[in-house]
Design an enzyme around this catalytic site. Structure first.
Site, PDB file in Angstrom:
ATOM      1  N   GLU A  28      29.278   6.024 -15.697  1.00 37.79           N
ATOM      2  CA  GLU A  28      30.599   5.819 -15.085  1.00 37.79           C
ATOM      3  C   GLU A  28      31.331   7.147 -14.903  1.00 37.79           C
ATOM      4  OE1 GLU A  28      34.113   4.999 -17.285  1.00 37.79           O
ATOM      5  OE2 GLU A  28      32.987   4.229 -19.001  1.00 37.79           O
ATOM      6  N   VAL A 109      33.975   0.736 -16.258  1.00 35.17           N
ATOM      7  CA  VAL A 109      32.771  -0.026 -16.607  1.00 35.17           C
ATOM      8  C   VAL A 109      32.568  -1.137 -15.568  1.00 35.17           C
ATOM      9  CG1 VAL A 109      31.755  -1.620 -18.291  1.00 35.17           C
ATOM     10  CG2 VAL A 109      32.781   0.537 -19.056  1.00 35.17           C
ATOM     11  N   SER A 143      40.811  -6.449 -20.075  1.00 35.54           N
ATOM     12  CA  SER A 143      40.065  -5.607 -19.134  1.00 35.54           C
ATOM     13  C   SER A 143      39.155  -6.432 -18.232  1.00 35.54           C
ATOM     14  CB  SER A 143      39.218  -4.595 -19.899  1.00 35.54           C
ATOM     15  OG  SER A 143      38.432  -3.850 -18.988  1.00 35.54           O
ATOM     16  N   LYS A 162      36.874   0.451 -28.641  1.00 37.24           N
ATOM     17  CA  LYS A 162      37.830   1.138 -29.512  1.00 37.24           C
ATOM     18  C   LYS A 162      38.737   0.164 -30.233  1.00 37.24           C
ATOM     19  CE  LYS A 162      38.164   5.725 -27.911  1.00 37.24           C
ATOM     20  NZ  LYS A 162      38.028   5.934 -26.471  1.00 37.24           N
TER      21      LYS A 162
END
Ligand code: PSU
Ligand code: MN
Length: 313
Positions: A28, A109, A143, A162
């Site tokens: 990416e 992503v 996301s 994370k």
């Protein structure tokens, strides 16, 4: 009808590798443009490509330039993404608008999976996937990486996600979306800078052969994305407590400054890097390289098995 192919430009060596059914690993560019500081971003992008080549596979970093999806970038193109101020962060939502306006775009992503699959690339290495943000019960910030995994057949090698995210809710959402999350030589979801999160996974795999076989079954059944969580190598892992303190402070700052939407992840990443005085960037580099290496090995085993099956028919 595959109209979208006219927007895809493949580097020559990537095209040859795909044509010969050799292992290709997508990379990416949001991590280059928005995830890491300069010049570490460029160094790491190059080191990941080198690690993939060293395993005998072909790297293919993806970005959007002048109305084209470019798959396999030159160092000059990577540097442009890593140094320009006006790079769009491109998720599924942003693909058409970025292409149509000929803007410079770095793929997340979700964006990278989408573009990789248009080109027939099945494996992708990154640092961490996006997820359900803390407080998503009111912000609805989830996301698009998670929904992309449910609709696009690409295997994503990452170090989990994370802890700026709510990892428990992220796991719930992936289950709802039908996305398998596999622990690579671990029983737990890795938590990026630290090796474990406390969230137990339903599947652990220890050999590249089994991993490749699992991907083949997934796609033979017409199923889509797969997450493979590789823990950061032991010697680079950070201590959980100072990291959590830095994360809490970054989240507090984001709240105070009214940071929202797609700006949230880059904002928090840069403040965590500052608050850990760059230690997080070193760890980030180590886990990205580790993931690149494993993705190359998984892709190699996969195409090896595919070739063996072809021979039997
Ligand atoms: N996590 C990281 N570093 C990153 C990202 C995530 O540790 O650079 C990037 C990836 O490109 C990921 C994106 O797809 O952030 C998720 O952004 P959002 O939460 O806006 O979907
Ligand atoms: Mn978001």
């Amino acid at each position: 009808m595959q109209h979208h192919h006219s927007y895809v430009t493949l580097a020559e060596e990537v095209q040859s590798a795909l044509h010969e059914r050799r292992a290709v690993v997508a990379l990416e560019s949001t991590v280059i443009a928005h995830g890491l500081p300069y010049p570490a971003n460029i160094e790491i992008a190059q080191a990941m490509e080198a690690a993939i080549r060293a395993e005998g596979a072909m790297p293919a970093t993806i970005g959007l330039f002048d109305g084209h999806i470019k798959i396999g970038l030159t160092l000059e193109e990577i540097t442009r993404l890593g140094t320009s101020q006006d790079v769009r962060k491109v998720s599924r939502r942003d693909l058409a608008t970025t292409l149509a306006s000929h803007a410079l775009g770095a793929t997340t992503v979700a964006g990278t999976m989408l573009c990789a699959s248009m080109a027939g690339i099945r494996f992708f290495a990154t640092g961490g996937i996006g997820g359900v943000h803390r407080g998503a019960e009111t912000s609805m910030d989830i996301s698009a990486d998670l929904t992309e995994l449910s609709r696009t057949a690409v295997l994503v090698v990452c170090a989990g996600a994370k802890s700026i995210l709510d990892l428990g809710l992220t796991m719930e959402y992936l289950e709802t979306q039908g996305v398998p999350v596999i622990g690579w030589q671990t029983d737990e979801l890795p938590a990026f800078y630290v090796r474990s999160s406390g969230y137990k996974l339903t599947q652990r795999i220890d050999t590249v052969e089994t991993l490749a076989q699992t991907a083949r079954v997934q796609w033979a059944c017409g199923l889509h994305g797969i997450v493979v969580g590789c823990p950061i190598p032991e010697q680079y892992a950070l201590d959980a407590a100072p990291l959590e303190a830095a994360t809490a402070e970054a989240l507090h700052l984001a709240h105070e400054q009214g940071i929202r939407g797609s700006a949230t992840t880059p904002f928090i990443l840069s403040h965590v890097a500052r608050l850990t005085s760059g230690e997080s960037v070193e760890a980030n580099k180590a886990l990205l390289l580790n993931n690149a290496r494993w993705a190359a090995r998984f892709a190699t085993a996969y195409w090896q098995q595919e070739a063996e099956t072809d021979e039997q028919h």
